[in-house]
Motif scaffolding. Structure first.
Motif, PDB file in Angstrom:
ATOM      1  N   THR A 121      -5.795  -0.076 -57.972  1.00 53.56           N
ATOM      2  CA  THR A 121      -6.476  -1.089 -58.109  1.00 53.56           C
ATOM      3  C   THR A 121      -7.634  -0.796 -57.208  1.00 53.56           C
ATOM      4  N   GLN A 122      -8.885  -1.079 -57.431  1.00 52.53           N
ATOM      5  CA  GLN A 122     -10.175  -0.714 -56.494  1.00 52.53           C
ATOM      6  C   GLN A 122     -10.331  -1.942 -55.720  1.00 52.53           C
ATOM      7  N   VAL A 123     -10.498  -1.643 -54.353  1.00 54.15           N
ATOM      8  CA  VAL A 123     -10.862  -2.606 -53.433  1.00 54.15           C
ATOM      9  C   VAL A 123     -12.030  -2.363 -52.644  1.00 54.15           C
ATOM     10  N   THR A 124     -13.109  -3.197 -52.839  1.00 50.44           N
ATOM     11  CA  THR A 124     -14.478  -2.675 -52.078  1.00 50.44           C
ATOM     12  C   THR A 124     -14.968  -3.879 -51.180  1.00 50.44           C
ATOM     13  N   VAL A 125     -15.184  -3.357 -50.003  1.00 49.92           N
ATOM     14  CA  VAL A 125     -15.486  -4.479 -48.855  1.00 49.92           C
ATOM     15  C   VAL A 125     -17.090  -4.143 -48.514  1.00 49.92           C
ATOM     16  N   SER A 126     -17.843  -5.114 -48.506  1.00 50.00           N
ATOM     17  CA  SER A 126     -19.187  -4.955 -48.222  1.00 50.00           C
ATOM     18  C   SER A 126     -19.351  -5.371 -46.901  1.00 50.00           C
ATOM     19  N   SER A 127     -20.369  -4.716 -46.152  1.00 50.57           N
ATOM     20  CA  SER A 127     -20.571  -5.188 -44.775  1.00 50.57           C
ATOM     21  C   SER A 127     -21.822  -6.261 -44.657  1.00 50.57           C
TER      22      SER A 127
END
Length: 127
Positions: A121-127
């Motif tokens: 499952t994709q986890v994307t954390v934006s800054s």
């Protein structure tokens, strides 16, 4: 043949939280050592957290220690991964894995130690 299915991934801002779940079918999470791994683009799959076949001992990569929590939910036959204080470097596809184990202490950190894997499952954390 049993299956592992991950869920709970998504897009979150830095400092936020996500709760992943790994649900098992065809086998019980009790009696299997379980692990969470992650793989960022262009990088090898790396260990994140593990829990032995029985009991409540948990183990973490240094990069996530104090921020992530692995547990076992026998009622739901699932292994959640609570992720807090997320950082952009946590961005990756997260996989859960299992291997048969009757130990209360043994845990596994290597990809080759596990026999069964989910699709991720994709986890994307934006800054």
């Amino acid at each position: 043949q049993g299956q592992l299915v991950e869920s709970g991934g998504g897009l979150v801002q830095a400092g936020g939280s996500l709760r992943l779940s790994c649900e098992a079918s065809g086998r019980t999470v009790s009696g299997h050592a379980m692990g969470w791994f992650r793989q960022a683009p262009g990088k090898d799959r790396e260990f994140v957290a593990a829990i032995p076949g029985f009991g409540d001992l948990t183990y973490y990569a240094d990069s996530v220690k104090g921020r992530f929590t692995i547990s076992r939910d026998n009622a739901k036959n699932a292994v959640p991964l609570q992720m807090n204080f997320l950082k952009p470097e946590d961005t990756a596809v997260y996989y859960c894995a299992a291997r048969r184990s009757l130990s209360r202490n043994a845990y596994y950190m290597a990809v080759q130690d596990y026999d069964y894997w989910g699709q991720g499952t994709q986890v994307t954390v934006s800054s």
